[in-house]
Design a protein around this motif. Structure first.
Motif, PDB file in Angstrom:
ATOM      1  N   THR A 197       0.756  -1.335  -0.122  1.00  0.00           N
ATOM      2  CA  THR A 197       0.244  -0.067  -0.130  1.00  0.00           C
ATOM      3  C   THR A 197       0.562   0.960   0.405  1.00  0.00           C
ATOM      4  N   THR A 198       2.391   0.833   0.079  1.00  0.00           N
ATOM      5  CA  THR A 198       3.087   2.488   0.387  1.00  0.00           C
ATOM      6  C   THR A 198       3.027   2.384  -0.987  1.00  0.00           C
ATOM      7  N   SER A 199       3.617   1.964  -1.556  1.00  0.00           N
ATOM      8  CA  SER A 199       3.895   2.059  -3.858  1.00  0.00           C
ATOM      9  C   SER A 199       2.697   3.211  -3.841  1.00  0.00           C
ATOM     10  N   THR A 200       3.059   4.405  -4.931  1.00  0.00           N
ATOM     11  CA  THR A 200       2.195   5.485  -5.759  1.00  0.00           C
ATOM     12  C   THR A 200       2.510   5.569  -6.859  1.00  0.00           C
ATOM     13  N   VAL A 201       3.119   3.961  -7.671  1.00  0.00           N
ATOM     14  CA  VAL A 201       3.348   3.571  -9.072  1.00  0.00           C
ATOM     15  C   VAL A 201       2.364   2.583  -8.951  1.00  0.00           C
ATOM     16  N   LYS A 202       1.483   2.205 -10.025  1.00  0.00           N
ATOM     17  CA  LYS A 202       0.483   1.734 -10.376  1.00  0.00           C
ATOM     18  C   LYS A 202       1.068   0.490 -11.134  1.00  0.00           C
ATOM     19  N   PRO A 203       0.410  -1.461 -10.120  1.00  0.00           N
ATOM     20  CA  PRO A 203       1.136  -1.908 -11.186  1.00  0.00           C
ATOM     21  C   PRO A 203       0.912  -2.577 -12.640  1.00  0.00           C
ATOM     22  N   GLN A 204       0.395  -1.864 -12.833  1.00  0.00           N
ATOM     23  CA  GLN A 204      -0.555  -2.004 -14.378  1.00  0.00           C
ATOM     24  C   GLN A 204       0.634  -1.796 -14.939  1.00  0.00           C
ATOM     25  N   TYR A 205       2.152  -1.001 -14.185  1.00  0.00           N
ATOM     26  CA  TYR A 205       3.597  -0.040 -16.018  1.00  0.00           C
ATOM     27  C   TYR A 205       4.136  -1.064 -15.362  1.00  0.00           C
ATOM     28  N   ILE A 206       4.171  -2.156 -14.253  1.00  0.00           N
ATOM     29  CA  ILE A 206       5.306  -2.529 -14.142  1.00  0.00           C
ATOM     30  C   ILE A 206       4.979  -4.747 -14.890  1.00  0.00           C
ATOM     31  N   LYS A 207       6.419  -5.243 -15.788  1.00  0.00           N
ATOM     32  CA  LYS A 207       6.128  -6.323 -15.681  1.00  0.00           C
ATOM     33  C   LYS A 207       6.929  -7.194 -15.132  1.00  0.00           C
ATOM     34  N   GLY A 208       6.173  -8.657 -14.531  1.00  0.00           N
ATOM     35  CA  GLY A 208       7.271  -9.333 -14.129  1.00  0.00           C
ATOM     36  C   GLY A 208       7.214 -11.051 -14.866  1.00  0.00           C
ATOM     37  N   SER A 209       8.671 -11.373 -14.757  1.00  0.00           N
ATOM     38  CA  SER A 209       8.501 -12.937 -15.634  1.00  0.00           C
ATOM     39  C   SER A 209       9.296 -13.496 -14.459  1.00  0.00           C
ATOM     40  N   ILE A 210       8.497 -14.832 -13.874  1.00  0.00           N
ATOM     41  CA  ILE A 210       9.193 -16.266 -12.973  1.00  0.00           C
ATOM     42  C   ILE A 210       9.568 -17.510 -13.556  1.00  0.00           C
TER      43      ILE A 210
END
Length: 698
Positions: A102-115
C-alpha cells in the motif's frame, strides 16, 4: 480430497524480499532508476517442511538510468534468484506472486514481471495488475505470476525479473513501488503426466495401451501412411460416349519416388475402354477418372485435337495439323491416329481400380506411398513441454464423455487431454436425450458437428471479411492503422459465440459433465504475420492491419498447395507470439502465465489448429480417407488458424476428403468443438476402441 480438506491444508510462505522501484520521467522521454534490496529475514510460517532462500542479492535488478523496455529485452536482464525446497513427503503445488504494498505510488499496471525455473529460458511475462489475485498478508495486493509444483524432497531455483513495460507513458516522477514476493503452497495431488500418470487415470490407460514411436510419414509433408486395404472410401465416375472411346494408361504396380509414386508395368489398353474395361480391375491408374487417365486413339476432322495435344513444333511438322488463325488446328478431313500415354512417374496419388463396367469406373485413392499403415502415437514439443499426439488410422482414442463420443487428439505438455467431437449423439438444445448408449460405435455423415441452436451446426467464422481483424477468434478494430489495434482481443467472433452457445445449451446440461474436469489450455489463433514463405518467396506486406495483403504464421508452416507442402511444410504445436512479442494469439480463460486470459467469462472450449490437423495425418490439398479426423465429419469444418488476408480474410479449414483447405471467414462451414480434460481425470471402464470407449468418471 474435498475443498474443505484442501483449505485446511493450505500453506503460505511469506518472504521478506523488499523491492523498491523509483521511477523518474522526463518531459520528452522516460528515464527510470530502479534499485532493489532485501530487507529483514525470511519468515516461514505455518509449515516447517518448506523453505525459501534468496541468493545473489547484490546482483538483483541492477537497472539504472534505463528506458521502458520490450519483453525480449526484459528477459535478458540479470534476475533475482531464489530457491524453494519441498522437504515434505508429498507433492506440493505452488503459486508465486508479487505483492504490491500500500505504500506504493506507482500503479502495478506499469510493471512487468517474469518468473521461470533456472535453466529454462524466460518466454512469458505479464503486467502485474493483470495477474490472478492471490492471498496477501501485508495489506497490499498479491498478483500471481507463476503456478508450479514440487515433488517430495524437490528443490527448484527460480529467477525473478521485473521491468518497466515498454508502453508506459504516464509520468511517474518521484513515485515509488514497493513489493514483496509471496510463495503460497497448497497440498494437492500431483498432476498426471506421461511419465507419472497416476493410478486409475485416463493418462495411465493411454500409456499402458500405446507405445511412443516415430511417425512413418512426415507430418504436414505427407498424409499418414496407409495401404489400399486401409482405404474404405471409393470414388465412382460415370463413363460417357466420349470417354468410353479412350485408350487408358495403367500400371500393374508402383514404387515410391520420394514422397510420390511411379507406376510399374505400365502400358496402354489394347482397345478403347468400352471393350477392355474388365481388364482394368486390380490395376493402378494415374487419375481418378477416364478423362485424366487416357486419350482417344483417333479423331476425324477434329478442330481441337491439335490444340489439346499438339505443340508449336508438332503443329508445324505434323501433316494432320496446321496453323489457322494463330491456332494449331486439325486439317479438315484429317485423321490423327497417334495413341498417347499419360505420365506415370512422380504422381501425387494413384488410383486402384475396384470395379469397372461399361457405364462406370470405381477406384480407391492411394495418397501415401509407404508400404505400412500408420496408426501410432508420437511426440513433439508444445508450449508446455512434450506433447504426445495420435496420427493416422488410429482406432484406440475413443472417449465417451457427457453422453457424447470424442476422439483424443493429443496430450499437452502439461498433461491435459485434448479431444475433438466425434458423435454428438443426437443431442440438441431442445432435446438432450442421448440417442445411443454407445455413440462411439456409430458412423454417420455429420455427427461430429455442434448443434448450437436447434439442429444448426454451420457458422461463419466472422460475419465480415474485408479487414485483417476478421481472422481473430477475438479481434480488435476494423479499419485501424496499426497491428495492435487490429488484433486486440476486444470483440467476439461468430465462431466463439456459437461454440459458447453449444457449451451452454447442450454440453453443460449432459449427465456426467463437470466443468472442473475441463483444463484451461491454450487455443492458438496464430496472429503472427510473415513477409516471406519458407521457400524465401515474398508473401504480402506482413503488416496485418486494414486491407494490407498479409500472410499469417500457419500459412508458411503448412502452405497452399500439395507441391509446396511436400517440400516445405513444417507444422508446430508451439503457438507463436504475436508481432509485438505478446500473447494475443494464446487464448486461455484464467491462465496468464502461458496464455492471455482473454476468454475469461467464456467456456473452456475451442477448435483444432491446422498444425494439430497436420500432426494427425492431414496435408494441404491431398485427400486422406484414413486419417481419423475425417470420420463422421463429411463436410467442410473450421480450424482455428488464420491463413491470409488477400482482398478477403481467410482461415484454414478441413474438408470432407480429409485434406486441409482454406475458406473465406464469411463461409458457412461447420463447427467441430474441442475440449481438454484435466490430467488427473479418472476412467471407470474401456480400452479406447469404438466398441469399448474410455468412460470418464466423476
Amino acid at each position: 480430497m474435498n475443498d474443505t480438506e484442501k483449505n485446511q491444508r493450505k500453506l503460505s510462505i511469506y518472504t521478506s524480499l523488499l523491492l523498491i522501484v523509483v521511477l523518474l520521467v522526463g518531459v520528452s522521454y522516460a528515464l527510470f532508476q530502479i534499485f532493489a534490496r532485501q530487507s529483514g529475514q525470511n519468515n516461514i510460517s505455518t509449515i516447517d517442511c518448506l523453505s525459501v532462500t534468496y541468493e545473489d542479492v547484490s546482483a538483483a535488478l541492477s537497472l539504472v538510468n534505463e528506458f521502458p523496455i520490450t519483453d525480449n529485452e526484459g528477459y535478458q536482464k540479470s534476475p533475482y534468484t531464489f530457491k524453494v525446497t519441498n522437504n515434505c513427503s508429498e507433492y506440493v503445488g505452488l503459486e508465486v506472486g508479487v505483492e504490491t504494498l500500500t505504500t506504493s505510488t506507482v500503479k502495478p499496471q506499469y510493471i512487468k514481471g517474469s518468473i521461470n525455473r533456472v535453466g529454462i529460458d524466460p518466454t512469458t511475462a505479464m503486467i502485474l495488475s493483470t495477474g490472478k489475485v492471490g492471498e496477501a498478508m501485508n495489506g497490499g495486493t498479491n498478483y500471481i505470476i507463476k503456478k508450479d509444483g514440487l515433488a517430495a524432497n524437490e528443490s527448484v531455483n527460480y529467477e525473478l525479473r521485473l521491468w518497466i513495460d515498454y508502453d508506459t507513458t504516464e509520468a511517474q516522477a518521484g513515485k515509488e513501488w514497493h513489493g514483496k514476493v509471496v510463495v503460497s503452497a497448497v497440498a494437492e495431488t500431483a498432476p498426471a503426466t506421461w511419465d507419472d500418470p497416476g493410478e486409475g487415470t485416463l493418462m495411465a490407460e493411454l500409456k499402458a495401451n500405446n507405445e511412443i514411436s516415430t511417425p512413418v510419414s512426415v507430418p504436414g509433408r505427407e498424409p499418414s501412411a496407409h495401404t489400399i486395404d486401409d482405404v474404405t472410401d471409393v470414388n465412382k465416375t460415370y463413363v460417357t460416349t466420349n470417354t468410353g472411346n479412350y485408350y487408358i494408361t495403367y500400371g500393374t504396380g508402383w514404387t515410391a519416388n520420394g514422397s510420390k509414386f511411379n507406376l510399374t508395368g505400365t502400358t496402354i489398353t489394347s482397345s478403347v475402354y468400352s471393350t477392355s474395361y474388365s481388364n482394368l480391375v486390380g490395376k493402378y491408374l494415374p487419375g481418378s477418372s477416364l478423362s485424366v487417365s487416357g486419350y482417344p486413339k483417333t479423331t476425324t476432322s477434329a478442330d481441337n485435337v491439335c490444340i489439346r495435344y499438339g505443340t508449336n513444333a508438332r503443329c508445324s511438322s505434323n501433316s494432320y495439323c496446321m496453323w489457322t488463325g494463330n491456332r494449331c488446328r486439325g486439317k479438315t478431313g484429317a485423321t490423327v491416329t497417334t495413341i498417347r500415354a499419360r505420365s506415370t512417374v512422380s504422381l501425387d496419388a494413384i488410383y486402384y481400380v475396384v470395379d469397372a463396367t461399361s457405364s462406370s469406373l470405381t477406384v480407391k485413392e492411394l495418397t501415401s506411398n509407404k508400404t505400412v499403415a500408420e496408426k501410432n502415437i508420437a511426440s513433439t514439443q508444445d508450449d508446455y513441454g512434450t506433447s504426445y499426439y495420435f496420427r493416422g488410422k488410429v482406432d484406440n482414442n475413443f472417449v465417451q464423455y457427457a453422453n457424447m463420443c470424442w476422439r483424443i487428439v493429443r496430450i499437452t505438455g502439461n498433461g491435459a487431454i485434448k479431444m475433438v467431437l466425434y458423435n454428438y449423439n443426437g443431442l440438441t438444445d431442445s432435446n438432450n436425450t442421448p440417442t445411443y448408449n454407445n455413440p462411439c460405435n456409430v458412423i454417420g455423415s455429420h455427427l461430429s458437428f455442434a448443434r448450437y441452436e436447434g439442429d444448426t451446426y454451420k457458422s461463419t467464422f466472422n460475419d465480415n471479411s474485408d479487414d485483417n481483424a476478421n481472422i481473430g477468434f477475438m479481434y480488435g478494430t476494423t479499419g485501424a492503422n496499426s497491428y495492435s489495434e487490429t488484433h486486440a482481443n476486444t470483440n467476439t467472433s461468430s465462431v466463439l459465440t456459437n461454440l459458447n452457445k453449444w457449451y451452454t445449451n447442450v454440453l453443460s446440461k449432459q449427465d456426467g459433465f463437470s466443468e472442473k474436469q475441463l483444463a484451461d489450455v491454450i487455443w492458438c489463433n496464430d496472429k503472427s504475420t510473415i513477409k516471406a514463405l519458407v521457400n524465401e518467396n515474398l508473401y504480402g506486406t506482413g503488416l496485418g492491419y486494414g486491407s494490407n495483403h498479409t500472410g499469417y504464421g500457419a500459412y508458411s508452416r503448412i502452405g497452399d498447395t500439395a507441391s509446396y507442402a511436400r517440400q516445405y511444410a513444417s507444422p508446430s504445436l508451439v503457438c507463436s507470439n504475436d508481432n509485438n512479442g505478446g500473447k494475443l494469439s494464446k487464448f486461455t480463460v484464467d491462465d496468464l502465465e502461458y496464455g492471455n486470459g482473454a476468454l475469461k467469462g467464456y467456456a473452456k472450449i475451442g477448435l483444432l489448429t491446422v498444425d494439430e490437423a497436420a500432426f494427425a495425418g492431414a496435408m494441404f490439398g491431398v485427400n486422406n480417407s484414413t486419417c481419423y479426423l475425417n470420420q463422421n465429419a463429411t463436410y467442410l469444418w473450421w480450424l482455428l488458424s488464420p491463413y491470409s488476408f488477400d482482398d478477403n480474410a481467410l482461415m484454414f479449414s478441413f474438408n470432407a476428403y480429409g485434406q486441409i483447405r482454406n475458406s473465406n471467414v464469411t463461409s458457412t462451414n461447420t463447427l467441430r468443438p474441442v475440449i481438454a480434460l484435466v490430467p488427473n481425470v479418472e476412467i471407470v471402464s474401456g480400452d479406447g476402441t469404438a466398441a469399448n470407449p474410455y468412460k470418464i468418471g466423476m
